[in-house]
Scaffold this motif. Structure first.
Motif, mmCIF file in Angstrom:
data_model
loop_
_atom_site.group_PDB
_atom_site.id
_atom_site.type_symbol
_atom_site.label_atom_id
_atom_site.label_comp_id
_atom_site.label_asym_id
_atom_site.label_seq_id
_atom_site.Cartn_x
_atom_site.Cartn_y
_atom_site.Cartn_z
ATOM 1 N N TYR A 28 -0.352 13.703 -3.788
ATOM 2 C CA TYR A 28 -1.002 13.728 -3.166
ATOM 3 C C TYR A 28 -2.802 13.652 -3.663
ATOM 4 O O TYR A 28 -2.929 13.306 -3.131
ATOM 5 C CB TYR A 28 -1.221 15.029 -2.054
ATOM 6 N N THR A 31 -3.838 10.665 -5.622
ATOM 7 C CA THR A 31 -4.228 8.628 -4.635
ATOM 8 C C THR A 31 -5.227 9.841 -3.428
ATOM 9 O O THR A 31 -5.503 8.380 -2.904
ATOM 10 C CB THR A 31 -2.868 8.946 -3.760
ATOM 11 N N SER A 34 -8.554 7.304 -2.900
ATOM 12 C CA SER A 34 -8.214 5.892 -2.434
ATOM 13 C C SER A 34 -7.645 6.541 -0.719
ATOM 14 O O SER A 34 -7.898 6.046 0.633
ATOM 15 C CB SER A 34 -6.635 5.348 -2.981
ATOM 16 N N THR A 92 3.938 6.135 2.724
ATOM 17 C CA THR A 92 4.110 5.471 2.771
ATOM 18 C C THR A 92 3.345 4.194 3.705
ATOM 19 O O THR A 92 2.177 2.957 3.295
ATOM 20 C CB THR A 92 5.504 4.532 2.873
ATOM 21 N N ALA A 153 0.684 4.846 -10.815
ATOM 22 C CA ALA A 153 -0.704 5.152 -10.624
ATOM 23 C C ALA A 153 -1.351 3.565 -11.356
ATOM 24 O O ALA A 153 -2.165 3.406 -10.194
ATOM 25 C CB ALA A 153 -1.408 6.092 -11.104
ATOM 26 N N SER A 156 -0.010 0.901 -8.963
ATOM 27 C CA SER A 156 -1.372 0.645 -7.778
ATOM 28 C C SER A 156 -2.250 0.067 -7.395
ATOM 29 O O SER A 156 -3.369 -0.155 -6.624
ATOM 30 C CB SER A 156 -0.867 1.992 -6.934
ATOM 31 N N ALA A 157 -3.270 0.506 -8.914
ATOM 32 C CA ALA A 157 -4.874 -0.586 -9.368
ATOM 33 C C ALA A 157 -4.165 -2.016 -9.239
ATOM 34 O O ALA A 157 -5.588 -2.412 -8.523
ATOM 35 C CB ALA A 157 -4.945 0.196 -10.518
ATOM 36 N N SER A 160 -2.156 -1.326 -3.679
ATOM 37 C CA SER A 160 -2.501 -0.586 -2.992
ATOM 38 C C SER A 160 -1.993 1.058 -3.508
ATOM 39 O O SER A 160 -0.793 1.306 -4.094
ATOM 40 C CB SER A 160 -2.460 0.016 -1.168
ATOM 41 N N TRP A 161 -2.656 2.151 -2.981
ATOM 42 C CA TRP A 161 -2.342 3.482 -3.593
ATOM 43 C C TRP A 161 -0.702 3.413 -2.476
ATOM 44 O O TRP A 161 -0.445 4.597 -2.844
ATOM 45 C CB TRP A 161 -2.895 4.823 -2.957
ATOM 46 N N ARG A 162 -0.382 3.049 -1.779
ATOM 47 C CA ARG A 162 1.176 3.281 -0.728
ATOM 48 C C ARG A 162 1.559 2.489 -2.092
ATOM 49 O O ARG A 162 3.046 3.342 -1.632
ATOM 50 C CB ARG A 162 0.719 2.477 0.434
ATOM 51 N N VAL A 164 2.497 3.764 -4.533
ATOM 52 C CA VAL A 164 2.567 4.706 -5.222
ATOM 53 C C VAL A 164 3.861 5.761 -4.517
ATOM 54 O O VAL A 164 4.813 6.025 -5.531
ATOM 55 C CB VAL A 164 1.434 5.565 -5.652
ATOM 56 N N TRP A 165 3.140 5.593 -3.890
ATOM 57 C CA TRP A 165 4.685 6.845 -2.667
ATOM 58 C C TRP A 165 5.705 5.641 -1.970
ATOM 59 O O TRP A 165 7.023 6.579 -2.074
ATOM 60 C CB TRP A 165 3.606 7.599 -1.214
#
Length: 389
Positions: A28, A31, A34, A92, A153, A156-157, A160-162, A164-165
């Motif tokens: 958390y 992310t 973002s 996510t 991470a 995700s760059a 999306s940050w999603r 990561v999850w």
């Protein structure tokens, strides 16, 4: 090569704790910038959600004991895997603050479900002289989780940050399978009844309990706001995943915590960890626009963080060897309460203080706590001697 029973438990524990604690619990904070940008949440709401994730962790800690008493110590680790996977999937796909919070709470609870039961599993399946090393290895699994989190991470760059999850959800399922394959079922161990047992346990754990309050509060502030303060410092986008990877890589030194604690004493090691974390917080708060200072902060923090968590497992097992799981859980519970309060308080004061000042103030708290623990140890002598409860 065939692993011994202790080797299987150590490997499974390192994997499960690494995913649940190193990835699901701290994703958390990674992310958070973002999430703020995409969902448009205020600092107060973001702080409350961060606190809620640690409330989920606290709930997992409190429920793991009763479940282990009924179903055996492996049962909570399985439940933690399910919560971690479901929570990560929920985050996510979250499009609202409520769904985000619900998923983050479930994912955050995974660490509470899985960590403490391994103390009982180790003390029941590993030779006594090897237990400190096994406990340190399991706890240091968090380092591998943080390295993996840094890799996600970086991925995700590109999107999306999603991502990561989503990656955490897959890793949690894989860890749960490893756990079921390598850790045997254990017979339930009834929990002691009565106030006498609880009061004697509390007396034995006064010092490590106080350490837990300070340690978890300062650590959670670092993890919650590290990514945020780096982005404000105009560093390259790769700095954030690199920070998490550096924490994980340097944190591998935590595997030696058992041996170091036996030589120096667990209380002294714990105090030095608080001082180390204070140094990392100062660097992050005062020089977050410097790539060199940020790298130094991550490396210093990795050592203090991983050794600080590993020594707590070793310390409680030394003090209360016949109730290692309950002792560790007790310290984790008070630490979890501290973890719940710290981000909420930080979220309320950040708009007025600024992130840099908040980190420096947190560093002062960590430093003073470490000094107080060193002075207490000097006044009372070593606290490493086992105490029967």
């Amino acid at each position: 090569m065939t692993l011994s029973a202790g080797g299987r438990v150590g490997l499974a524990g390192a994997v499960v704790v690494g995913v649940a604690f190193g990835m699901a619990r701290y994703a958390y904070g990674l992310t958070l910038p973002s999430i703020r940008q995409e969902l448009g949440l205020s600092e107060l709401v973001l702080g409350l959600v961060a606190s809620a994730t640690f409330a989920g962790y606290l709930a997992g800690l409190l429920l793991a004991g009763p479940l282990a008493a009924r179903r055996g110590s492996r049962a909570p680790t399985t439940t933690g895997g399910a919560c971690g996977a479901l929570g990560a999937v929920t985050v996510t796909v979250a499009q609202s603050p409520w769904l985000l919070a619900g998923g983050a709470v479930l994912a955050g609870s995974a660490g509470g479900w899985v960590w403490a039961p391994y103390s009982d599993i180790v003390t029941r399946s590993v030779a006594q002289r090897q237990q400190p090393r096994a406990l340190a290895i399991i706890t240091t699994g968090t380092s591998g989780g943080l390295v993996a989190l840094g890799g996600l991470a970086a991925l995700s760059a590109l999107g999306s940050w999603r991502l990561v999850w989503g990656g955490i959800a897959l890793a949690t399922v894989a860890a749960a399978v490893v756990n079921l394959r390598l850790v045997p079922r254990t017979t339930p161990v009834p929990r002691p009844d009565g106030r006498r047992g609880a009061s004697s346990l509390a007396r034995a754990l006064r010092v490590p309990g106080a350490y837990s309050v300070a340690y978890f509060a300062v650590v959670v502030i670092y993890f919650t706001y590290a990514a945020d303060v780096l982005q404000q410092g105009d560093l390259p986008a790769a700095a954030v995943p690199a920070l998490y990877a550096a924490i994980g890589l340097t944190g591998v030194v935590g595997v030696a915590t058992g041996a170091v604690a036996q030589r120096l004493g667990s209380a002294r090691v714990a105090a030095l960890c608080l001082v180390t974390v204070a140094a990392a917080l100062v660097l992050l708060g005062l020089a977050s626009d410097s790539l060199l200072a940020t790298a130094a902060s991550a490396c210093i923090f990795g050592v203090g963080y991983m050794t600080g968590s590993a020594v707590l497992a070793v310390w409680t097992a030394e003090l209360v060897p016949d109730r290692a799981g309950a002792a560790f859980t007790g310290c984790l519970v008070v630490g979890a309460v501290s973890s719940v309060a710290a981000p909420a308080l930080a979220g309320a004061v950040v708009p007025g203080l600024g992130l840099g000042t908040l980190l420096v103030v947190t560093a002062a708290v960590s430093l003073l706590s470490g000094v107080a623990l060193l002075l207490h140890r000097s006044a009372t002598g070593s606290t490493a001697a086992p105490t029967a409860v």
